[in-house]
Scaffold this active site. Structure first.
Site, PDB file in Angstrom:
ATOM      1  N   GLU A  94      37.816  49.944  36.887  1.00 55.77           N
ATOM      2  CA  GLU A  94      38.237  50.242  38.201  1.00 55.77           C
ATOM      3  C   GLU A  94      39.487  50.042  38.132  1.00 55.77           C
ATOM      4  O   GLU A  94      40.327  49.495  37.337  1.00 55.77           O
ATOM      5  CB  GLU A  94      37.621  49.126  39.131  1.00 55.77           C
ATOM      6  CG  GLU A  94      36.197  48.906  39.611  1.00 55.77           C
ATOM      7  CD  GLU A  94      35.464  47.998  40.439  1.00 55.77           C
ATOM      8  OE1 GLU A  94      34.890  48.419  41.290  1.00 55.77           O
ATOM      9  OE2 GLU A  94      35.879  47.012  40.141  1.00 55.77           O
ATOM     10  N   CYS A 107      47.609  49.041  39.715  1.00 54.79           N
ATOM     11  CA  CYS A 107      46.803  48.069  38.973  1.00 54.79           C
ATOM     12  C   CYS A 107      45.878  48.949  38.080  1.00 54.79           C
ATOM     13  O   CYS A 107      44.769  49.197  38.470  1.00 54.79           O
ATOM     14  CB  CYS A 107      46.354  46.900  39.739  1.00 54.79           C
ATOM     15  SG  CYS A 107      45.344  45.586  38.729  1.00 54.79           S
ATOM     16  N   CYS A 114      35.604  43.043  29.876  1.00 54.18           N
ATOM     17  CA  CYS A 114      36.283  42.208  29.205  1.00 54.18           C
ATOM     18  C   CYS A 114      35.675  40.866  28.447  1.00 54.18           C
ATOM     19  O   CYS A 114      34.481  40.454  29.009  1.00 54.18           O
ATOM     20  CB  CYS A 114      37.265  41.270  30.367  1.00 54.18           C
ATOM     21  SG  CYS A 114      38.705  40.271  29.686  1.00 54.18           S
ATOM     22  N   CYS A 118      37.059  34.172  31.307  1.00 51.82           N
ATOM     23  CA  CYS A 118      37.633  33.138  32.172  1.00 51.82           C
ATOM     24  C   CYS A 118      36.633  32.955  33.310  1.00 51.82           C
ATOM     25  O   CYS A 118      36.003  33.656  33.967  1.00 51.82           O
ATOM     26  CB  CYS A 118      39.046  33.681  32.653  1.00 51.82           C
ATOM     27  SG  CYS A 118      40.037  34.194  31.384  1.00 51.82           S
ATOM     28  N   CYS A 121      36.872  34.407  36.915  1.00 57.24           N
ATOM     29  CA  CYS A 121      36.939  35.814  37.044  1.00 57.24           C
ATOM     30  C   CYS A 121      35.656  36.556  37.039  1.00 57.24           C
ATOM     31  O   CYS A 121      34.752  36.429  36.042  1.00 57.24           O
ATOM     32  CB  CYS A 121      37.897  36.359  35.834  1.00 57.24           C
ATOM     33  SG  CYS A 121      38.182  38.117  36.014  1.00 57.24           S
ATOM     34  N   CYS A 354      42.805  40.304  42.606  1.00 59.04           N
ATOM     35  CA  CYS A 354      42.743  39.782  41.347  1.00 59.04           C
ATOM     36  C   CYS A 354      41.474  39.018  40.952  1.00 59.04           C
ATOM     37  O   CYS A 354      40.972  38.305  41.842  1.00 59.04           O
ATOM     38  CB  CYS A 354      43.752  38.579  41.113  1.00 59.04           C
ATOM     39  SG  CYS A 354      45.335  39.461  41.112  1.00 59.04           S
TER      40      CYS A 354
HETATM   41  N1  SAH Z   1      43.241  39.704  31.040  1.00 59.03           N
HETATM   42  C1  SAH Z   1      44.508  39.736  31.580  1.00 59.03           C
HETATM   43  C2  SAH Z   1      44.577  40.994  32.618  1.00 59.03           C
HETATM   44  C3  SAH Z   1      43.764  40.816  33.982  1.00 59.03           C
HETATM   45  S1  SAH Z   1      44.757  40.191  35.201  1.00 59.03           S
HETATM   46  C4  SAH Z   1      44.608  38.391  32.350  1.00 59.03           C
HETATM   47  O1  SAH Z   1      43.969  37.704  32.412  1.00 59.03           O
HETATM   48  O2  SAH Z   1      46.066  38.219  32.498  1.00 59.03           O
HETATM   49  C5  SAH Z   1      43.839  39.440  35.952  1.00 59.03           C
HETATM   50  C6  SAH Z   1      44.797  38.415  37.065  1.00 59.03           C
HETATM   51  O3  SAH Z   1      43.998  38.039  37.978  1.00 59.03           O
HETATM   52  C7  SAH Z   1      44.921  37.045  36.045  1.00 59.03           C
HETATM   53  O4  SAH Z   1      46.342  36.766  36.375  1.00 59.03           O
HETATM   54  C8  SAH Z   1      44.162  35.929  36.753  1.00 59.03           C
HETATM   55  O5  SAH Z   1      44.553  34.636  36.365  1.00 59.03           O
HETATM   56  C9  SAH Z   1      44.074  36.555  37.863  1.00 59.03           C
HETATM   57  N2  SAH Z   1      42.344  36.270  38.386  1.00 59.03           N
HETATM   58  C10 SAH Z   1      41.218  36.394  37.760  1.00 59.03           C
HETATM   59  N3  SAH Z   1      40.312  35.680  38.496  1.00 59.03           N
HETATM   60  C11 SAH Z   1      40.897  35.413  39.707  1.00 59.03           C
HETATM   61  C12 SAH Z   1      40.379  34.919  40.829  1.00 59.03           C
HETATM   62  N4  SAH Z   1      39.039  34.781  41.119  1.00 59.03           N
HETATM   63  N5  SAH Z   1      41.169  34.720  42.185  1.00 59.03           N
HETATM   64  C13 SAH Z   1      42.519  35.064  41.839  1.00 59.03           C
HETATM   65  N6  SAH Z   1      43.146  35.588  40.930  1.00 59.03           N
HETATM   66  C14 SAH Z   1      42.268  35.747  39.697  1.00 59.03           C
END
Ligand code: SAH
Length: 368
Positions: A94, A107, A114, A118, A121, A354
Site C-alpha cells: 500500500e 508515503c 514488515c 511493533c 502497528c 500511520c
Molecule cells: N518501519 C519504519 C517505517 C514505517 S513508519 C518505522 O517504524 O519508522 C510508520 C510510522 O507510523 C512510524 O513512525 C510509527 O511509529 C507510526 N505508527 C505505527 N503504528 C501507528 C499507530 N497505530 N498510530 C499512529 N502511528 C503509528
C-alpha cells in the site's frame, strides 16, 4: 531468439545505456528510455516515440516495464488517497497520496509486510513477505505522480469523473513510512533514492525525502555514507528501555541510549533536524515524566518531535492519549525549547493513516 526479458524499471540511466549496448544498439537510446520513464512517465515502450519503430518492436520482445499495478484506490474525505498495488508476483503493498496546501506527500512502502512487530502497528500483523526492488519502490512514486498529473486514471478505478487538478505544480515530498522497515532493505532503497533524487530522473531533491526507521543502528551509519542521504526520522515512542522493549522489540537489540548516540553522529545540513516520531498511547508513554525524559534524551541533538495520536486498529487494547494529554505533553516539550508538532491523522477513514497500512484486499471499506 531473445528469450529472457530484461526488466527496465529500476535501472539507472547508465544501466539502460549498457543494456542497449549489449543489444548492439546505440547506447544513447538508454538515456531516451530513462527520460521517457522518469520524466515523461511513459510506461509502455511501444509509445516511446523518440525511438524508431523497429527498436520499439525489438524492445517489446526482449524487455519489460513492470510497474506496481493499482488494484484499489480509496479516496478519503480529506482527499488522501490510498493505493493498493499488486506486484508482479502477486504480493500486495500500500502507498498513500496526501495532498496538502503547499505540497503533496507520497508515503511509500519498502517491503511487502514488515518483520519488526511493533505492538501498536497493524502492518506488523502480516509479517514480512519480501523486500521490494528499487523499481518497485520508485514505481509507486511514478504511478502516483502520473495520477496526479492525469487524475482520470486514478478516478477511473473508482468509477468517478476526474476533477481538474491545481496540484500539478506543488512540490512533492516523499516519506518512506509505508509498509516495511526501509533500513532492512537499504541496498534497494539506496538505488531507489538515486532514481528519485536524480535531476534527470524524478528530480525530487534529497531534502524533500524522509526515511523513517525503528532504529537499526549499524544501518543508520550506513545510510549516512550512502550517495543520497535523506532526512532521518526515528520512531521512538518511549523514553525508557523498559517501555520501549515492550512496544518495539527491536529495542532489545538497539536500546535507546545507543540509538540516540548513533543519531548524534548522523550528518545534518545547516538548519536540518532529525525527526523523532512518538506515538502517544494512553497511560503507557504519555506522562509528564515521559515528556521531561524525552527532552533530556534529545538535548544534545538538533531534533524535532512529531506527536502521533495512536490510530485505531491496534491490538492489545491500547488507546490513544486524550487531546488534552497530548496538548500537555506538547507544552512540556515546547517549554523546554524542543519543537513538537501534533500530527493530524490523514486518511483515517480509509485506514490510510500511520500504522494502519495493512492489505485491504477483499475488505469492503467504503471509499469516500
Ligand atoms: N518501519 C519504519 C517505517 C514505517 S513508519 C518505522 O517504524 O519508522 C510508520 C510510522 O507510523 C512510524 O513512525 C510509527 O511509529 C507510526 N505508527 C505505527 N503504528 C501507528 C499507530 N497505530 N498510530 C499512529 N502511528 C503509528
Amino acid at each position: 531468439m531473445e528469450v529472457q526479458q530484461q526488466e527496465l524499471l529500476g535501472l539507472s540511466s547508465g544501466d539502460l545505456c549498457h543494456f542497449l549496448e549489449s543489444l548492439g544498439e546505440k547506447p544513447f537510446h538508454g538515456k531516451q528510455i530513462y527520460h521517457a520513464i522518469y520524466r515523461l512517465r511513459e510506461f509502455d515502450v511501444a509509445s516511446m516515440t523518440d525511438l524508431s519503430r523497429p527498436l520499439r518492436a525489438r524492445l517489446q520482445r526482449c524487455s519489460r516495464l513492470t510497474l506496481p499495478k493499482p488494484v484499489l484506490v480509496q479516496h478519503s474525505l480529506d482527499r488522501t488517497r490510498k493505493y493498493l498495488f499488486e506486484l508482479d508476483d502477486g504480493e500486495k503493498i500500500e502507498s498513500v497520496f496526501i495532498p496538502e496546501e503547499h505540497r503533496d506527500t507520497l508515503c511509500i512502502s519498502t517491503q511487502a509486510g514488515c518483520p519488526m512487530d511493533c505492538k501498536f502497528c497493524l502492518t506488523a500483523l502480516i509479517g514480512l513477505a519480501r523486500n521490494l526492488s528499487a523499481g518497485e519502490i520508485a514505481g509507486q512514486v511514478l504511478r502516483m505522480l502520473k495520477d496526479r498529473e492525469n487524475p482520470s486514471s486514478a478516478m477511473a478505478l473508482q468509477g468517478k469523473r476526474p476533477r481538474l487538478s491545481r496540484e500539478t505544480f506543488k512540490p512533492v515530498n516523499i516519506v518512506l513510512m509505508g509498509m516495511g522497515e526501509p533500513l532492512l532493505n537499504l541496498e534497494n532503497v539506496s538505488r531507489a533514492l538515486l532514481l528519485m533524487a536524480d535531476p534527470d530522473g524524478l528530480a525530487i531533491p534529497s531534502h524533500r525525502i524522509t526515511l523513517s526507521t525503528v532504529g537499526l543502528i549499524p544501518k543508520i551509519h550506513e545510510l549516512a555514507r550512502s550517495p543520497i542521504v535523506p532526512n532521518l526520522a526515528i520512531s521512538l515512542s518511549a523514553t525508557t528501555n523498559e517501555v520501549r522493549d515492550r512496544l518495539m522489540p527491536v529495542n532489545r537489540k538497539y536500546p535507546i541510549e545507543e540509538l540516540i548516540q548513533a543519531c548524534e553522529q548522523f550528518p545534518l545540513r545547516p538548519r536540518q533536524r532529525i525527526t523523532f516520531e512518538y506515538v502517544l498511547i494512553e497511560s503507557i508513554n504519555d506522562s509528564d515524566e515521559d515528556a521531561r525524559r524525552l527532552v533530556k534524551l534529545l538535548s544534545r541533538l538538533r531534533a524535532k518531535v512529531n506527536l502521533l495520536p495512536l490510530n485505531p486498529g491496534q491490538r492489545n487494547g491500547m488507546r490513544s492519549s486524550s487531546p488534552e494529554r497530548i496538548a500537555q505533553f506538547q507544552r512540556i516539550l515546547a517549554s523546554k525549547g524542543l519543537p513538537a508538532y501534533v500530527r493530524r491523522p490523514r486518511g483515517a477513514d480509509i485506514f490510510a493513516a500511520c500504522g494502519q497500512l495493512h492489505q485491504t484486499q477483499g475488505q469492503t471499506v467504503a471509499a469516500s
